[in-house]
Design an enzyme around this catalytic site. Sequence first.
Site, PDB file in Angstrom:
ATOM      1  N   CYS A  84       0.826  -1.222   0.000  1.00  0.00           N
ATOM      2  CA  CYS A  84       0.000   0.000   0.000  1.00  0.00           C
ATOM      3  C   CYS A  84       0.857   1.268   0.000  1.00  0.00           C
ATOM      4  O   CYS A  84       1.814   1.378   0.779  1.00  0.00           O
ATOM      5  CB  CYS A  84      -0.913  -0.020   1.221  1.00  0.00           C
ATOM      6  SG  CYS A  84      -1.936   1.441   1.383  1.00  0.00           S
ATOM      7  N   CYS A  87       0.644   4.813   3.553  1.00  0.00           N
ATOM      8  CA  CYS A  87       1.460   5.201   4.714  1.00  0.00           C
ATOM      9  C   CYS A  87       2.943   5.156   4.348  1.00  0.00           C
ATOM     10  O   CYS A  87       3.356   4.405   3.469  1.00  0.00           O
ATOM     11  CB  CYS A  87       1.202   4.247   5.884  1.00  0.00           C
ATOM     12  SG  CYS A  87      -0.422   4.456   6.644  1.00  0.00           S
ATOM     13  N   GLN A 233     -11.195  18.814   7.561  1.00  0.00           N
ATOM     14  CA  GLN A 233      -9.966  18.200   8.049  1.00  0.00           C
ATOM     15  C   GLN A 233     -10.158  16.697   8.260  1.00  0.00           C
ATOM     16  O   GLN A 233     -11.229  16.262   8.670  1.00  0.00           O
ATOM     17  CB  GLN A 233      -9.541  18.847   9.360  1.00  0.00           C
ATOM     18  CG  GLN A 233      -9.048  20.284   9.195  1.00  0.00           C
ATOM     19  CD  GLN A 233      -7.763  20.382   8.401  1.00  0.00           C
ATOM     20  OE1 GLN A 233      -7.035  19.401   8.232  1.00  0.00           O
ATOM     21  NE2 GLN A 233      -7.479  21.569   7.892  1.00  0.00           N
ATOM     22  N   TYR A 262      -9.165  30.900   0.971  1.00  0.00           N
ATOM     23  CA  TYR A 262      -9.300  29.449   0.847  1.00  0.00           C
ATOM     24  C   TYR A 262     -10.130  28.964   2.054  1.00  0.00           C
ATOM     25  O   TYR A 262      -9.686  28.132   2.852  1.00  0.00           O
ATOM     26  CB  TYR A 262      -7.937  28.755   0.808  1.00  0.00           C
ATOM     27  CG  TYR A 262      -6.945  29.365  -0.158  1.00  0.00           C
ATOM     28  CD1 TYR A 262      -6.893  28.940  -1.488  1.00  0.00           C
ATOM     29  CD2 TYR A 262      -6.069  30.375   0.243  1.00  0.00           C
ATOM     30  CE1 TYR A 262      -5.972  29.499  -2.380  1.00  0.00           C
ATOM     31  CE2 TYR A 262      -5.163  30.938  -0.641  1.00  0.00           C
ATOM     32  CZ  TYR A 262      -5.111  30.493  -1.940  1.00  0.00           C
ATOM     33  OH  TYR A 262      -4.207  31.053  -2.802  1.00  0.00           O
ATOM     34  N   ASP A 329      -5.314  29.385   4.019  1.00  0.00           N
ATOM     35  CA  ASP A 329      -5.168  27.931   4.177  1.00  0.00           C
ATOM     36  C   ASP A 329      -5.259  27.292   2.789  1.00  0.00           C
ATOM     37  O   ASP A 329      -6.236  26.631   2.466  1.00  0.00           O
ATOM     38  CB  ASP A 329      -6.308  27.433   5.098  1.00  0.00           C
ATOM     39  CG  ASP A 329      -6.224  25.944   5.391  1.00  0.00           C
ATOM     40  OD1 ASP A 329      -5.239  25.305   5.011  1.00  0.00           O
ATOM     41  OD2 ASP A 329      -7.179  25.425   6.002  1.00  0.00           O
ATOM     42  N   CYS A 356      -0.479  22.667   4.463  1.00  0.00           N
ATOM     43  CA  CYS A 356      -0.385  21.201   4.504  1.00  0.00           C
ATOM     44  C   CYS A 356       0.863  20.704   3.774  1.00  0.00           C
ATOM     45  O   CYS A 356       1.122  19.507   3.766  1.00  0.00           O
ATOM     46  CB  CYS A 356      -1.649  20.546   3.961  1.00  0.00           C
ATOM     47  SG  CYS A 356      -2.056  21.046   2.288  1.00  0.00           S
TER      48      CYS A 356
HETATM   49  C1  LIG Z   1      -7.004  23.250   2.707  1.00  0.00           C
HETATM   50  S1  LIG Z   1      -8.672  23.638   2.353  1.00  0.00           S
HETATM   51  C2  LIG Z   1      -9.013  24.781   3.659  1.00  0.00           C
HETATM   52  C3  LIG Z   1     -10.456  24.950   4.031  1.00  0.00           C
HETATM   53  C4  LIG Z   1     -10.754  25.639   5.347  1.00  0.00           C
HETATM   54  N1  LIG Z   1      -9.810  26.688   5.676  1.00  0.00           N
HETATM   55  C5  LIG Z   1     -10.845  24.635   6.483  1.00  0.00           C
HETATM   56  O1  LIG Z   1      -9.928  24.584   7.304  1.00  0.00           O
HETATM   57  O2  LIG Z   1     -11.836  23.919   6.559  1.00  0.00           O
HETATM   58  C6  LIG Z   1      -8.466  24.652   0.939  1.00  0.00           C
HETATM   59  C7  LIG Z   1      -9.745  25.199   0.370  1.00  0.00           C
HETATM   60  O3  LIG Z   1      -9.410  26.083  -0.694  1.00  0.00           O
HETATM   61  C8  LIG Z   1     -10.261  25.887  -1.785  1.00  0.00           C
HETATM   62  N2  LIG Z   1      -9.477  26.312  -2.946  1.00  0.00           N
HETATM   63  C9  LIG Z   1      -8.538  25.614  -3.636  1.00  0.00           C
HETATM   64  N3  LIG Z   1      -7.971  26.412  -4.563  1.00  0.00           N
HETATM   65  C10 LIG Z   1      -8.550  27.627  -4.448  1.00  0.00           C
HETATM   66  C11 LIG Z   1      -8.376  28.866  -5.116  1.00  0.00           C
HETATM   67  N4  LIG Z   1      -7.462  29.009  -6.087  1.00  0.00           N
HETATM   68  N5  LIG Z   1      -9.127  29.896  -4.737  1.00  0.00           N
HETATM   69  C12 LIG Z   1     -10.060  29.769  -3.747  1.00  0.00           C
HETATM   70  N6  LIG Z   1     -10.257  28.620  -3.075  1.00  0.00           N
HETATM   71  C13 LIG Z   1      -9.509  27.561  -3.416  1.00  0.00           C
HETATM   72  C14 LIG Z   1     -10.659  24.427  -1.744  1.00  0.00           C
HETATM   73  O4  LIG Z   1     -11.907  24.239  -2.361  1.00  0.00           O
HETATM   74  C15 LIG Z   1     -10.693  24.170  -0.224  1.00  0.00           C
HETATM   75  O5  LIG Z   1     -11.987  24.405   0.278  1.00  0.00           O
END
Ligand SMILES: C[S@@+](CC[C@H](N)C(=O)[O-])C[C@H]1O[C@@H](n2cnc3c(N)ncnc32)[C@H](O)[C@@H]1O
Length: 414
Positions: A84, A87, A233, A262, A329, A356
């Site tokens: 797998c 991990c 998350q 984001y 984020d 991340c």
């Molecule tokens: C890592 S998640 C963070 C979500 C939120 N901060 C949380 O902790 O629940 C990143 C988010 O950014 C959105 N996303 C990805 N690329 C983006 C972009 N270029 N502009 C706006 N949103 C974006 C995704 O749909 C996702 O919901």
Amino acid sequence: MTTASWAGRSFEAEVGAVAHGGHCVARVEGRVVFVRHALPGERVRVEVTEDKGGSFCRADAVEVLEPAPERVEPPCPVAGPGLCGGCDWQHATPEFQRELKARVVAEQLQRLAGLDIPVVVEALPGGPLDWRTRARLVVGKAGRAGFRAHHSHRVIEIDDCPISVPAALEPVLSRRWRPGSELEVTSDGDGQIHVRELGMVRGKRRARQIQGGLAVQHAAGRDWKLDAHGFWQVHPAAADTFAEVAGDWAEAPEGGLVWDLYAGVGLFASVLAGQVGPDGEVVAVESGRRAVSDGERALSDLPQVRWRSGRVEHVIRELPGSPSVVVLDPPRAGAGRAVVESIVERAPARVVYVACDPAALARDLATFGAHGYRLERLRAFDAFPMTHHVECVALVVPKTVGGPGHDGPREPTG
Ligand SMILES: C[S@@+](CC[C@H](N)C(=O)[O-])C[C@H]1O[C@@H](n2cnc3c(N)ncnc32)[C@H](O)[C@@H]1O
């Protein structure tokens, strides 16, 4: 000069430092060999799994000749060479997994941002097993679900996944599926299991909800209802932990303007809205339309949160005003130079960056650094035990007091 491929070759190697991506580095005949299933300091026999030429190739440690003291028996029967790909560190103690991740974060910050800082990776509550609430499986030729082998389309069928929340995968492992389809599984905050099948029907990719669909989550003192397969998350303790750190470091002023970039369904926006109060404004920017509508519904009691649906890199240029705090984020690729430059142009007093991927974070920190900002604080969390993934939260502030950045109440921009 053409050199013969090393693919399939087997040899002994001294394993050196850990590298980003779940492997360690060995140097053999002037080449870098990225070795999986090994630990720093070990002597192992490797088999080369991939060689595309150039300065490096990939290998698995297939025999451990001199084990490291931190080596343990993997709790999962499909964690190992050729098995797998989910991990990376099942063969290390949980403490040493966090140490390996800390070394990787420190090395990325040093190499890509020129930052020399000590890094500690903190455990989240719950231990290294039974934490994973979301998974994407693939269906093998015999119709049974599993995960892909590392860097391969090969499906490793599974009977269980010890890092997943117990019983989360039972609905997909207890039956047969159409070979080649993918299965998304979410165990929500109430323990309900949601399953979606993604497959090709008459040449078109189709999603079919098999079970559930609307997830309930509990975090930051609120109950959330959202698309079970939208972003949330993965670790059960992660949303609360990151919301708390982001809130502590944001210190958004009452009546202030702040951005949550984001935003997903607005986890951080909810915390920031409490800080700025009804006279302030939180602008939440998110590209997923379903996430925006779920977020609007979840935060309908907080009219100070204004949603903007669209890509941050486009929307940010049109946003009025100068936020005193920006929380961002982004996905694994990071925010990128253009977004970071758009943020610093508005001179926020504090930027809280949830990341991340430490490499993307380091690249973006280098851009902040080139524009008058510096890393003030960093915390790193083992939100994905047994894998190489690690989540960082960084507080970025102007380098000079009275330099870029401002604070205090402002007029909402409407
Ligand atoms: C890592 S998640 C963070 C979500 C939120 N901060 C949380 O902790 O629940 C990143 C988010 O950014 C959105 N996303 C990805 N690329 C983006 C972009 N270029 N502009 C706006 N949103 C974006 C995704 O749909 C996702 O919901």
